[in-house]
Design a protein around this motif. Structure first.
Motif, PDB file in Angstrom:
ATOM      1  N   TYR A  11       0.844  -1.199   0.000  1.00 19.35           N
ATOM      2  CA  TYR A  11       0.000   0.000   0.000  1.00 19.35           C
ATOM      3  C   TYR A  11       0.881   1.252   0.000  1.00 19.35           C
ATOM      4  CZ  TYR A  11      -3.208  -3.347   2.280  1.00 19.35           C
ATOM      5  OH  TYR A  11      -3.956  -4.429   2.616  1.00 19.35           O
ATOM      6  N   TYR A  14      -1.684   8.034   2.543  1.00 20.99           N
ATOM      7  CA  TYR A  14      -2.318   9.240   1.993  1.00 20.99           C
ATOM      8  C   TYR A  14      -3.044  10.036   3.070  1.00 20.99           C
ATOM      9  CZ  TYR A  14      -1.819   5.856  -1.747  1.00 20.99           C
ATOM     10  OH  TYR A  14      -1.311   4.902  -2.586  1.00 20.99           O
ATOM     11  N   VAL A  16      -6.453  12.062   3.267  1.00 20.98           N
ATOM     12  CA  VAL A  16      -7.716  12.401   2.607  1.00 20.98           C
ATOM     13  C   VAL A  16      -8.205  13.699   3.231  1.00 20.98           C
ATOM     14  CG1 VAL A  16     -10.136  11.719   2.327  1.00 20.98           C
ATOM     15  CG2 VAL A  16      -8.345  10.008   2.185  1.00 20.98           C
ATOM     16  N   ILE A  29      -5.168   7.465   5.276  1.00 22.02           N
ATOM     17  CA  ILE A  29      -5.557   6.125   4.813  1.00 22.02           C
ATOM     18  C   ILE A  29      -4.353   5.458   4.143  1.00 22.02           C
ATOM     19  CG2 ILE A  29      -7.994   6.681   4.435  1.00 22.02           C
ATOM     20  CD1 ILE A  29      -7.275   6.531   1.371  1.00 22.02           C
ATOM     21  N   THR A  31      -5.403   2.674   2.197  1.00 23.78           N
ATOM     22  CA  THR A  31      -6.122   1.876   1.207  1.00 23.78           C
ATOM     23  C   THR A  31      -6.598   2.733   0.048  1.00 23.78           C
ATOM     24  OG1 THR A  31      -8.034   2.247   2.583  1.00 23.78           O
ATOM     25  CG2 THR A  31      -6.933   0.117   2.808  1.00 23.78           C
ATOM     26  N   CYS A  32      -5.820   2.765  -1.019  1.00 23.89           N
ATOM     27  CA  CYS A  32      -6.220   3.475  -2.226  1.00 23.89           C
ATOM     28  C   CYS A  32      -5.685   2.709  -3.424  1.00 23.89           C
ATOM     29  CB  CYS A  32      -5.643   4.888  -2.215  1.00 23.89           C
ATOM     30  SG  CYS A  32      -5.875   5.734  -3.789  1.00 23.89           S
ATOM     31  N   GLN A  34      -6.074   2.461  -8.000  1.00 20.20           N
ATOM     32  CA  GLN A  34      -6.667   2.964  -9.229  1.00 20.20           C
ATOM     33  C   GLN A  34      -7.505   1.851  -9.849  1.00 20.20           C
ATOM     34  OE1 GLN A  34      -3.881   4.869 -11.836  1.00 20.20           O
ATOM     35  NE2 GLN A  34      -5.345   4.966 -13.532  1.00 20.20           N
ATOM     36  N   LEU A  42     -10.746   5.947  -8.935  1.00 15.09           N
ATOM     37  CA  LEU A  42      -9.944   5.355  -7.868  1.00 15.09           C
ATOM     38  C   LEU A  42     -10.883   4.836  -6.787  1.00 15.09           C
ATOM     39  CD1 LEU A  42      -8.022   7.590  -9.262  1.00 15.09           C
ATOM     40  CD2 LEU A  42      -6.648   7.300  -7.219  1.00 15.09           C
ATOM     41  N   VAL A  44     -11.104   4.112  -2.422  1.00 13.46           N
ATOM     42  CA  VAL A  44     -10.499   4.198  -1.083  1.00 13.46           C
ATOM     43  C   VAL A  44     -11.440   3.481  -0.114  1.00 13.46           C
ATOM     44  CG1 VAL A  44      -9.323   6.391  -1.527  1.00 13.46           C
ATOM     45  CG2 VAL A  44     -11.594   6.430  -0.527  1.00 13.46           C
ATOM     46  N   SER A  45     -10.886   2.946   0.969  1.00 12.98           N
ATOM     47  CA  SER A  45     -11.707   2.261   1.958  1.00 12.98           C
ATOM     48  C   SER A  45     -11.742   3.087   3.238  1.00 12.98           C
ATOM     49  CB  SER A  45     -11.126   0.871   2.227  1.00 12.98           C
ATOM     50  OG  SER A  45     -11.856   0.249   3.258  1.00 12.98           O
ATOM     51  N   LEU A  64      -6.675  13.833  -2.109  1.00 14.19           N
ATOM     52  CA  LEU A  64      -5.825  12.748  -1.638  1.00 14.19           C
ATOM     53  C   LEU A  64      -4.390  13.249  -1.778  1.00 14.19           C
ATOM     54  CD1 LEU A  64      -6.898   9.672  -1.189  1.00 14.19           C
ATOM     55  CD2 LEU A  64      -5.349   9.233  -3.053  1.00 14.19           C
TER      56      LEU A  64
END
Ligand SMILES: Cc1cc2nc3c(=O)[nH]c(=O)nc-3n(C[C@H](O)[C@H](O)[C@H](O)COP(=O)(O)O)c2cc1C
Length: 221
Positions: A11, A14, A16, A29, A31-32, A34, A42, A44-45, A64
């Motif tokens: 991973y 980032y 956000v 985060i 979790t990102c 593409q 994209l 994200v979680s 982001l």
């Protein structure tokens, strides 16, 4: 099932950022990814308890910021371990508004501005699919999650999808004359290192993530 195999997934890291209608809010985060290349989308979680998700569900537009290895590590502490519900995370760093989304000031590898188009419910988290609307080039080598663990020695908090529960050792209690020696203690929540003579004071809290004294471990040298 051997859950440690999950540690081999890779991973980035980032920030956000979005507005909640009145003020800038945001979180860290890892979790990102593409999803599409043409007119890119994209994903994200985001944990359902995170205020940042609540704000993105209202305003849709968010930024982001891609954290670099030499980004200010205080950003991870400032944005990753407390909620925008209770504090202004941008107070110490400042922000600039780009295309209607706040980006935290500082050195980052790049910035993306996105519009949320789809929220997919996954029990504790929503996966947010978002269309890319603008990019800003930055500088530096993007920080990987592995680098965060190995070099910064940080830990993910409970709301991160990759959180793993583990036993934590309390900081060593010392009673000998050695107590007056200088020791280094590391916050097991965010990785911050502090030097102190003897033990840390009982009411000590981490200046980065506000974790209490029992979240510090002595660094053995
Ligand atoms: C290294 C790291 C990775 C994280 N990854 C995620 C993530 O992918 N998704 C998420 O929802 N929270 C993640 N978090 C946790 C949020 O940043 C944290 O819960 C934050 O306090 C939420 O703030 P908010 O309530 O202002 O949104 C991560 C935190 C850290 C330090």
């Amino acid at each position: 099932m051997d859950i440690t195999v999950l540690f081999k997934l890779t991973y980035g890291l980032y920030v956000v950022g979005t507005f909640d209608g009145e003020r800038p809010v945001g979180c860290i985060i890892n979790t990102c990814f593409q999803v599409t290349s043409q007119n890119p989308i994209l994903a994200v979680s985001l944990n359902k308890n995170n205020y940042t998700l609540e704000a993105i569900r209202k305003t849709k537009r968010f930024s982001l910021s891609i954290i670099a290895e030499d980004s200010d590590p205080a950003v991870i502490g400032g944005f990753g371990y407390r909620s925008s519900r209770d504090c202004d995370k941008y107070e110490d760093f400042g922000y600039t508004t780009v295309e209607g989304a706040p980006i935290v000031n500082g050195k980052f590898a790049g910035r993306l501005i996105l519009d949320a188009i789809n929220f997919v419910d996954n029990e504790t988290h929503y996966v947010v699919f978002a269309r890319l609307v603008e990019t800003v080039q930055g500088e530096g080598t993007p920080m990987t999650y592995d680098y965060f663990h190995r070099v910064i020695k940080g830990k993910a908090p409970k709301n991160a999808p990759t959180y793993v529960e583990e036993d934590t050792k309390p900081a060593e209690e010392k009673t000998s004359a050695e107590d007056v020696k200088k020791h280094r203690y590391q916050c097991i929540v965010c990785g911050h290192i502090v030097e102190a003579e003897g033990n840390l004071p009982a009411d000590y809290t981490c200046p980065l993530c506000k974790a209490p004294k029992d979240r510090f471990e002595r660094v053995m040298e």
